[in-house]
Design a protein around this motif. Structure first.
Motif, PDB file in Angstrom:
ATOM      1  N   TYR A 296       0.834  -1.202   0.000  1.00  0.00           N
ATOM      2  CA  TYR A 296       0.000   0.000   0.000  1.00  0.00           C
ATOM      3  C   TYR A 296       0.869   1.252   0.000  1.00  0.00           C
ATOM      4  O   TYR A 296       0.598   2.220  -0.722  1.00  0.00           O
ATOM      5  CB  TYR A 296      -0.925  -0.015   1.209  1.00  0.00           C
ATOM      6  N   ALA A 297       1.940   1.244   0.792  1.00  0.00           N
ATOM      7  CA  ALA A 297       2.823   2.408   0.883  1.00  0.00           C
ATOM      8  C   ALA A 297       3.514   2.704  -0.442  1.00  0.00           C
ATOM      9  O   ALA A 297       3.877   3.856  -0.708  1.00  0.00           O
ATOM     10  CB  ALA A 297       3.862   2.188   1.982  1.00  0.00           C
ATOM     11  N   MET A 298       3.716   1.687  -1.290  1.00  0.00           N
ATOM     12  CA  MET A 298       4.399   1.888  -2.562  1.00  0.00           C
ATOM     13  C   MET A 298       3.484   2.426  -3.663  1.00  0.00           C
ATOM     14  O   MET A 298       3.945   2.734  -4.763  1.00  0.00           O
ATOM     15  CB  MET A 298       5.043   0.581  -3.032  1.00  0.00           C
ATOM     16  N   GLU A 299       2.194   2.554  -3.399  1.00  0.00           N
ATOM     17  CA  GLU A 299       1.278   3.108  -4.397  1.00  0.00           C
ATOM     18  C   GLU A 299       1.606   4.580  -4.673  1.00  0.00           C
ATOM     19  O   GLU A 299       2.095   5.303  -3.807  1.00  0.00           O
ATOM     20  CB  GLU A 299      -0.168   3.017  -3.898  1.00  0.00           C
ATOM     21  N   ALA A 300       1.286   5.029  -5.886  1.00  0.00           N
ATOM     22  CA  ALA A 300       1.427   6.439  -6.223  1.00  0.00           C
ATOM     23  C   ALA A 300       0.445   7.266  -5.411  1.00  0.00           C
ATOM     24  O   ALA A 300      -0.682   6.837  -5.132  1.00  0.00           O
ATOM     25  CB  ALA A 300       1.178   6.651  -7.711  1.00  0.00           C
ATOM     26  N   ASP A 301       0.876   8.446  -5.011  1.00  0.00           N
ATOM     27  CA  ASP A 301      -0.028   9.385  -4.357  1.00  0.00           C
ATOM     28  C   ASP A 301      -0.893  10.075  -5.417  1.00  0.00           C
ATOM     29  O   ASP A 301      -0.553  10.116  -6.601  1.00  0.00           O
ATOM     30  CB  ASP A 301       0.773  10.438  -3.589  1.00  0.00           C
ATOM     31  N   GLY A 302      -2.026  10.633  -4.973  1.00  0.00           N
ATOM     32  CA  GLY A 302      -2.885  11.379  -5.878  1.00  0.00           C
ATOM     33  C   GLY A 302      -3.772  10.523  -6.754  1.00  0.00           C
ATOM     34  O   GLY A 302      -4.377  11.020  -7.703  1.00  0.00           O
ATOM     35  N   VAL A 303      -3.856   9.227  -6.447  1.00  0.00           N
ATOM     36  CA  VAL A 303      -4.691   8.301  -7.211  1.00  0.00           C
ATOM     37  C   VAL A 303      -5.805   7.787  -6.306  1.00  0.00           C
ATOM     38  O   VAL A 303      -5.567   7.460  -5.141  1.00  0.00           O
ATOM     39  CB  VAL A 303      -3.855   7.105  -7.730  1.00  0.00           C
ATOM     40  N   ASP A 304      -7.020   7.724  -6.839  1.00  0.00           N
ATOM     41  CA  ASP A 304      -8.135   7.158  -6.086  1.00  0.00           C
ATOM     42  C   ASP A 304      -8.045   5.642  -6.168  1.00  0.00           C
ATOM     43  O   ASP A 304      -8.343   5.046  -7.206  1.00  0.00           O
ATOM     44  CB  ASP A 304      -9.469   7.647  -6.659  1.00  0.00           C
ATOM     45  N   LEU A 305      -7.621   5.009  -5.087  1.00  0.00           N
ATOM     46  CA  LEU A 305      -7.434   3.565  -5.054  1.00  0.00           C
ATOM     47  C   LEU A 305      -8.701   2.812  -4.667  1.00  0.00           C
ATOM     48  O   LEU A 305      -8.710   1.583  -4.685  1.00  0.00           O
ATOM     49  CB  LEU A 305      -6.329   3.210  -4.046  1.00  0.00           C
ATOM     50  N   GLY A 306      -9.748   3.538  -4.307  1.00  0.00           N
ATOM     51  CA  GLY A 306     -10.929   2.879  -3.785  1.00  0.00           C
ATOM     52  C   GLY A 306     -10.801   2.649  -2.291  1.00  0.00           C
ATOM     53  O   GLY A 306      -9.793   3.003  -1.669  1.00  0.00           O
ATOM     54  N   PRO A 307     -11.804   2.037  -1.664  1.00  0.00           N
ATOM     55  CA  PRO A 307     -11.808   1.862  -0.207  1.00  0.00           C
ATOM     56  C   PRO A 307     -10.592   1.097   0.304  1.00  0.00           C
ATOM     57  O   PRO A 307     -10.245   0.040  -0.227  1.00  0.00           O
ATOM     58  CB  PRO A 307     -13.098   1.080   0.049  1.00  0.00           C
ATOM     59  N   HIS A 308      -9.973   1.648   1.335  1.00  0.00           N
ATOM     60  CA  HIS A 308      -8.812   1.022   1.978  1.00  0.00           C
ATOM     61  C   HIS A 308      -9.269   0.515   3.337  1.00  0.00           C
ATOM     62  O   HIS A 308      -9.399   1.280   4.293  1.00  0.00           O
ATOM     63  CB  HIS A 308      -7.691   2.058   2.132  1.00  0.00           C
ATOM     64  N   GLY A 309      -9.575  -0.777   3.398  1.00  0.00           N
ATOM     65  CA  GLY A 309     -10.111  -1.337   4.626  1.00  0.00           C
ATOM     66  C   GLY A 309     -10.072  -2.847   4.579  1.00  0.00           C
ATOM     67  O   GLY A 309      -9.196  -3.441   3.945  1.00  0.00           O
ATOM     68  N   LEU A 310     -11.028  -3.473   5.253  1.00  0.00           N
ATOM     69  CA  LEU A 310     -11.009  -4.926   5.421  1.00  0.00           C
ATOM     70  C   LEU A 310     -12.274  -5.579   4.877  1.00  0.00           C
ATOM     71  O   LEU A 310     -13.372  -5.026   4.979  1.00  0.00           O
ATOM     72  CB  LEU A 310     -10.858  -5.279   6.900  1.00  0.00           C
TER      73      LEU A 310
END
Length: 416
Positions: free
Chosen positions: A183-197
């Motif tokens: 997750y930390a390696m993802e680009a910033d400024g991009v909508d990745l969708g819900p970050h949860g479980l």
């Protein structure tokens, strides 16, 4: 063919050997990392954007494209699939599109897309707190699977067998959301969708890993690998065999499920790594990633099924139809496994010559280096690397791989 490889955050040297394969296949490969190390790739073909915001990546890629006129852009990293789709769109190069990339990265959005088209999948619920997780588990019936929506490599994926375990595992997984390297390696400024479980119903059968290709909506299963791990309540994904022991009828069923999932995710021209698990005798789709599988799965595909996921990726990135065929197993058996250790800080990893020089070894990669911290479940799922062996039978390949893995010497800081 002139191609651009991209990672928002460089994953050490993990993909270096794959970049070298692209070059060996005849492409001119340039590498752009948002954040990366010096001298990672030959000077003149390597740049860093200086940050991992998607706008910085697009700006750097656009400037370089004006100079070099790339024919395509690619990534082997799960954490860069969305960023590469955004860069491809901005540069007018072949790509899967940002929407399909997000559906192929975020497990919740993937599941919702599958459900809309009636793809066989486990039951699932996105849970905002432990009470919601307990309610979902009661609905599905234990055991259930607890997993992050933006995870990878089985990090913080747990089998949960009762309410007490759910309370414990939920807290561990929730903490892990902020620690996951992927997750930390993802680009910033991009909508990745819900970050949860997510809580998912448990599928009780055998599991298979597939290297596949879709080209203009036709899906090819290039390679099928059987997962033969003895499972516990965490998923190391550590022992595999190819070619598959599925019957032709089962292969046809798997093809139908993967093709349906491909359509649901909106993938039309892409390499794919799909994971399928049987439940009550029928295949159900676990996921389809828009990239080749990691570890030595590409080599297993070449040896056991005469399919090259790396060449397919190279061709598709450049807008060319890959030379692919439907699943055709060879007579070569392979067994591969992750190299695991206890948790702690690496002091040294020693590979004896009898391991490094063994004629049956087709894959040997040590990704951990001195000073690295190895986190093991429930605190993470780091591995030392991987080893793969080819032989005339499954039993011979598995026996040799297990024996050689046991000879690799690992010392942790503080060991005596």
């Amino acid at each position: 063919m002139k191609l651009l490889a991209l990672e928002a955050s460089q994953n050490a040297t993990y993909y270096l050997s794959r970049y070298q394969q692209i070059v060996g296949l005849g492409a001119e490969l340039y590498v752009l990392n948002g954040i990366g190390t010096d001298d990672f790739w030959p000077a003149g073909r390597y740049r860093r954007a200086g940050g991992k915001h998607v706008d910085d990546l697009i700006e750097a890629a656009r400037a370089w494209h004006a100079e070099e006129q790339f024919e395509g852009v690619l990534t082997f990293s799960e954490s860069a699939v969305i960023a590469v789709a955004a860069v491809a769109e901005a540069l007018g190069l072949p790509g899967i599109g940002v929407e399909a990339a997000v559906r192929s990265r975020n497990k919740l959005l993937m599941r919702e897309a599958h459900r809309r088209l009636g793809v066989p999948i486990p039951g699932f619920r996105y849970v905002a707190d432990v009470d919601a997780a307990l309610a979902a588990a009661q609905e599905f019936g234990y055991p259930v699977i607890l997993k992050p929506t933006l995870g990878a490599a089985s990090n913080y994926v747990f089998r949960v067998d009762d309410d007490a375990q759910m309370r414990e595992r939920y807290g561990q997984a929730l903490t892990g959301l902020g620690l996951m390297t992927w997750y930390a390696m993802e680009a910033d400024g991009v909508d990745l969708g819900p970050h949860g479980l997510l809580v998912e119903s448990f599928l009780d059968g055998h599991e298979h890993l597939i290297e596949a290709v879709v080209w203009d909506d036709e899906v090819f299963l290039g390679s099928i690998v059987d997962r033969i791990t003895v499972e516990g309540d965490t998923f190391e994904d550590d022992v595999h065999h190819s070619p598959t022991e599925l019957t032709p009828e089962q292969v046809a069923q798997v093809h139908a499920v993967v093709a349906a999932g491909t359509r649901a995710q909106g993938l039309r021209r892409s390499v794919m790594h799909a994971e399928v698990r049987f439940h009550h005798g029928r295949p159900h789709l676990l996921e389809i990633a828009a990239r080749p599988g990691g570890g030595g799965l590409d080599i297993m595909a070449r040896l056991s099924a005469d399919h090259d996921p790396i060449r397919a990726m190279m061709d598709i990135a450049g807008g060319q139809r890959p030379d692919v065929h439907h699943f055709q197993p060879t007579e070569v058996h392979t067994a591969a496994m992750c190299l695991l250790s206890g948790g702690g800080t690496i002091e040294s990893v020693g590979i004896p010559p009898e391991v490094a020089e063994h004629e049956g070894v087709f894959y040997l990669k040590i990704t951990a280096k001195p000073g690295d911290v190895i986190r093991r479940p429930p605190d993470g799922n780091n591995v030392l690397g991987g080893i793969g062996v080819a032989d005339a039978s499954l039993d011979d390949a598995l026996r040799t791989a297990t024996d050689l893995a046991g000879k690799i010497e690992v010392r942790m800081v503080g060991d005596r």
